[in-house]
Design a protein around this motif. Structure first.
Motif, PDB file in Angstrom:
ATOM      1  N   MET A 245       7.225   1.643 -12.753  1.00 40.51           N
ATOM      2  CA  MET A 245       7.647   0.252 -11.533  1.00 40.51           C
ATOM      3  C   MET A 245       8.642  -0.460 -12.338  1.00 40.51           C
ATOM      4  O   MET A 245       9.713  -0.654 -11.363  1.00 40.51           O
ATOM      5  CB  MET A 245       6.480  -0.117 -11.766  1.00 40.51           C
ATOM      6  N   ILE A 246       8.857  -0.754 -13.110  1.00 37.96           N
ATOM      7  CA  ILE A 246      10.013  -1.673 -13.122  1.00 37.96           C
ATOM      8  C   ILE A 246      11.313  -0.904 -13.917  1.00 37.96           C
ATOM      9  O   ILE A 246      12.695  -1.799 -13.643  1.00 37.96           O
ATOM     10  CB  ILE A 246       9.792  -2.254 -14.762  1.00 37.96           C
ATOM     11  N   GLY A 247      10.742   0.699 -14.385  1.00 33.44           N
ATOM     12  CA  GLY A 247      12.272   0.845 -14.394  1.00 33.44           C
ATOM     13  C   GLY A 247      12.725   1.064 -15.377  1.00 33.44           C
ATOM     14  O   GLY A 247      13.825   1.181 -16.111  1.00 33.44           O
ATOM     15  N   VAL A 248      12.128   0.643 -16.456  1.00 33.96           N
ATOM     16  CA  VAL A 248      12.372   0.865 -18.135  1.00 33.96           C
ATOM     17  C   VAL A 248      12.911   2.420 -18.520  1.00 33.96           C
ATOM     18  O   VAL A 248      12.564   3.251 -18.234  1.00 33.96           O
ATOM     19  CB  VAL A 248      11.256   0.628 -18.618  1.00 33.96           C
ATOM     20  N   PRO A 249      13.978   2.541 -19.033  1.00 34.44           N
ATOM     21  CA  PRO A 249      14.351   3.920 -19.550  1.00 34.44           C
ATOM     22  C   PRO A 249      13.254   4.536 -20.715  1.00 34.44           C
ATOM     23  O   PRO A 249      12.989   3.653 -20.968  1.00 34.44           O
ATOM     24  CB  PRO A 249      15.787   3.948 -19.623  1.00 34.44           C
ATOM     25  N   SER A 250      13.589   5.306 -20.142  1.00 31.03           N
ATOM     26  CA  SER A 250      12.570   6.373 -21.798  1.00 31.03           C
ATOM     27  C   SER A 250      13.009   5.751 -23.155  1.00 31.03           C
ATOM     28  O   SER A 250      11.933   5.558 -23.385  1.00 31.03           O
ATOM     29  CB  SER A 250      12.888   7.601 -21.220  1.00 31.03           C
ATOM     30  N   GLU A 251      13.980   5.599 -23.486  1.00 22.60           N
ATOM     31  CA  GLU A 251      14.503   5.212 -24.814  1.00 22.60           C
ATOM     32  C   GLU A 251      14.374   3.772 -24.723  1.00 22.60           C
ATOM     33  O   GLU A 251      14.199   3.400 -26.024  1.00 22.60           O
ATOM     34  CB  GLU A 251      15.740   5.389 -24.704  1.00 22.60           C
ATOM     35  N   LYS A 252      13.321   3.166 -24.324  1.00 22.04           N
ATOM     36  CA  LYS A 252      13.587   1.739 -24.289  1.00 22.04           C
ATOM     37  C   LYS A 252      11.715   0.966 -24.258  1.00 22.04           C
ATOM     38  O   LYS A 252      10.928   0.364 -24.358  1.00 22.04           O
ATOM     39  CB  LYS A 252      13.709   0.744 -23.469  1.00 22.04           C
TER      40      LYS A 252
ATOM     41  N   ASP B  25      13.539   0.135  -8.193  1.00 26.18           N
ATOM     42  CA  ASP B  25      12.579  -0.312  -8.798  1.00 26.18           C
ATOM     43  C   ASP B  25      12.144  -1.151  -8.563  1.00 26.18           C
ATOM     44  O   ASP B  25      12.283  -1.539  -7.332  1.00 26.18           O
ATOM     45  CB  ASP B  25      12.824   0.001  -9.852  1.00 26.18           C
ATOM     46  N   LEU B  26      10.679  -1.588  -9.433  1.00 31.04           N
ATOM     47  CA  LEU B  26      10.140  -3.375  -8.721  1.00 31.04           C
ATOM     48  C   LEU B  26      11.427  -4.667  -8.887  1.00 31.04           C
ATOM     49  O   LEU B  26      10.690  -4.789  -8.622  1.00 31.04           O
ATOM     50  CB  LEU B  26       8.796  -3.285 -10.255  1.00 31.04           C
ATOM     51  N   VAL B  27      12.374  -4.654  -9.910  1.00 29.27           N
ATOM     52  CA  VAL B  27      12.588  -5.635 -10.532  1.00 29.27           C
ATOM     53  C   VAL B  27      13.820  -5.814  -9.248  1.00 29.27           C
ATOM     54  O   VAL B  27      13.996  -6.393  -8.484  1.00 29.27           O
ATOM     55  CB  VAL B  27      13.943  -5.276 -11.806  1.00 29.27           C
TER      56      VAL B  27
ATOM     57  N   ALA C  50       0.937  -0.872  -0.569  1.00 34.54           N
ATOM     58  CA  ALA C  50      -0.185  -0.208  -0.057  1.00 34.54           C
ATOM     59  C   ALA C  50       0.780   1.272   0.159  1.00 34.54           C
ATOM     60  O   ALA C  50       0.435   2.442  -0.838  1.00 34.54           O
ATOM     61  CB  ALA C  50      -1.178   0.315   0.994  1.00 34.54           C
ATOM     62  N   HIS C  51       2.161   0.921   0.847  1.00 40.13           N
ATOM     63  CA  HIS C  51       2.568   2.201   0.517  1.00 40.13           C
ATOM     64  C   HIS C  51       3.112   2.517  -0.722  1.00 40.13           C
ATOM     65  O   HIS C  51       3.601   4.327  -0.970  1.00 40.13           O
ATOM     66  CB  HIS C  51       3.999   2.028   1.484  1.00 40.13           C
ATOM     67  N   ARG C  52       3.857   1.243  -1.478  1.00 40.94           N
ATOM     68  CA  ARG C  52       4.552   1.892  -2.655  1.00 40.94           C
ATOM     69  C   ARG C  52       2.778   2.405  -3.600  1.00 40.94           C
ATOM     70  O   ARG C  52       3.951   3.852  -4.661  1.00 40.94           O
ATOM     71  CB  ARG C  52       5.021   0.789  -3.765  1.00 40.94           C
TER      72      ARG C  52
END
Length: 438
Positions: free
Chosen positions: A173-180, A232-234, A128-130
């Motif tokens: 959430m996963i931390g995917v960079p903007s270029e990807k 990030d989530l990973v 819930a905090h996340r």
């Protein structure tokens, strides 16, 4: 010949008509999920099933079809006798089973004890905090996407907001960079189709290829996060520990893929189905304008009224009586969650949309150990979007095109929903530039 064989051949219409005639003769009612009228509005057919034959044998599918709340709820909660994977003999293995085995490490494909361990670990990442931490970022992203509408007065809600928003949120959430993120979106659109039961061969091949590409990209990231975690989530999945156990790399990759499959469509369809229902009941929309404190309850009522996930399936692990029928070990049962959500034995005036309804108790996110892991995220996105639309627009009406539903009997949602809007006067909605979606 099975239904799947018929669908892959040129005799599908003949096969379906013959089976439906047999079904009508046997029970006086049919369940035909391929009927265009059913796809447009399944609830009249579901009501007939629930009233005339709530534990219905379908010669078309060879399965028991359950439409009463009590029966659906009991099966969802009973993972011992009704499992998510086939244990007992008697059923033919699907021709898609090789591809479906790509999902073997995901929670919907597991039963205890493996499910218990992975569920406990994965839930560490969905606290819930996340969710609270992400709320302002999601709110800014909603307004950024609406700012980009081609026509600020009339636009398709689905392509403008409802479809891209969950993908962008999950990528964040996963931390995917903007270029990807463009590539991530392409993977998401292909991977999430694996849950559809009637994929064509070329669609299945494309989906499996996307899963392999996804795994090849994220596998080195998973290993890197073990030694050098980020926010990030990973990283949270690599650090998650329960009773001294952690997740393997394969289990983390499967969980990330599951997040795409289960985390994209429910919020998308909640947004589309929900606003569609409110536009059909303008007095309910006006009530939310006057009483924004009702919005959390309204989200639950919208989930009940027109569920994003209409049905689920379970394998029968042992001979067991369901209602007036005997479910044989090795067979499957179809759980009509959308029908159960409109059972008058549980809900007063179930076909009426009522945003003041309390304690909805719907089955849209299932029940028991297989309840949807991403339900808190879907609820958060649905609430923030509804708040944002009502805050931003003083008027929302249907647009020029008639809304069109997706051709799916499992996931109920809209292909497009044109809305005509009028901006609230004197209101501005600043967006933090560093938080804007790509």
């Amino acid at each position: 010949m099975t239904l799947r064989d018929a669908l892959r051949s040129g005799i599908a219409p003949i096969y379906i008509r013959a089976r439906l005639l047999q079904e009508r003769i046997q029970s006086g009612v049919v369940w035909n999920p391929f009927d265009p009228d059913y796809l447009a509005d399944p609830y009249p057919a579901c009501r007939r099933l629930r009233e005339r034959d709530p534990c219905h044998y379908s010669p078309l599918t060879g399965m028991l079809v359950l439409s009463r709340y009590q029966d659906v709820d009991e099966v969802l909660r009973d993972h011992r006798r009704f499992g998510s994977v086939q244990r007992a003999g008697g059923g033919r293995r699907s021709r898609l089973s090789g591809a479906r085995r790509q999902l073997d490490h995901t929670l919907p494909r597991l039963d205890p004890p493996d499910h218990t361990r992975l569920r406990g670990l994965a839930e560490h990442a969905f606290t819930a905090h996340r969710m609270e931490e992400m709320e302002n970022w999601i709110r800014d992203t909603v307004h950024a996407m609406l700012d980009r509408a081609r026509d600020p007065r009339e636009f398709d809600l689905m392509s403008t907001l409802a479809t891209p928003l969950p993908v962008v949120v999950i990528a964040e959430m996963i931390g995917v960079p903007s270029e990807k993120r463009r590539q991530f979106d392409a993977w998401a659109q292909r991977i999430k189709r694996i849950s559809e039961p009637s994929l064509k061969r070329d669609q299945l091949r494309s989906t499996v290829e996307a899963m392999h590409e996804f795994d090849r990209y994220f596998a080195p990231i998973v290993e890197a996060r073990r030694d050098d975690p980020a926010d990030d989530l990973v990283s949270r999945l690599t650090r998650a520990e329960q009773d001294g156990q952690t997740m393997t790399a394969a289990e983390i990759l499967a969980t990330l893929r599951l997040l795409l499959m289960a985390g994209c469509d429910p919020p998308t369809d909640l947004i589309g189905n929900g606003l569609h229902a409110l536009l059909e009941h303008p007095e309910q929309l006006q009530l939310l304008r006057e009483r924004p404190d009702l919005i959390p309850d309204a989200v639950e009522e919208l989930l009940r009224y027109d569920a994003p996930v209409q049905l689920g399936r379970r394998y029968v692990n042992e001979d067991v009586r369901v209602g007036n029928r005997l479910a044989k070990a090795g067979s499957q049962v179809v759980l009509l969650q959308g029908a159960a959500n409109r059972d008058p034995e549980v809900f007063r005036d179930p076909d009426t949309l009522d945003v003041t309804r309390k304690g909805a108790g719907h089955l849209s996110f299932a029940q028991g150990i297989h309840r949807c892991l991403g339900a808190p995220l879907a609820r958060l996105i649905g609430r923030v979007v509804l708040e944002g639309l009502l805050e931003r627009f003083g008027s929302i009406r249907f647009g020029a095109r008639e809304p069109l539903h997706k051709p799916s009997y499992v996931f109920r949602g809209l292909q497009y929903l044109d809305i005509r809007v009028r901006r609230s006067s004197g209101r501005s909605f600043p967006v933090h530039r560093d938080n804007s979606p790509p």
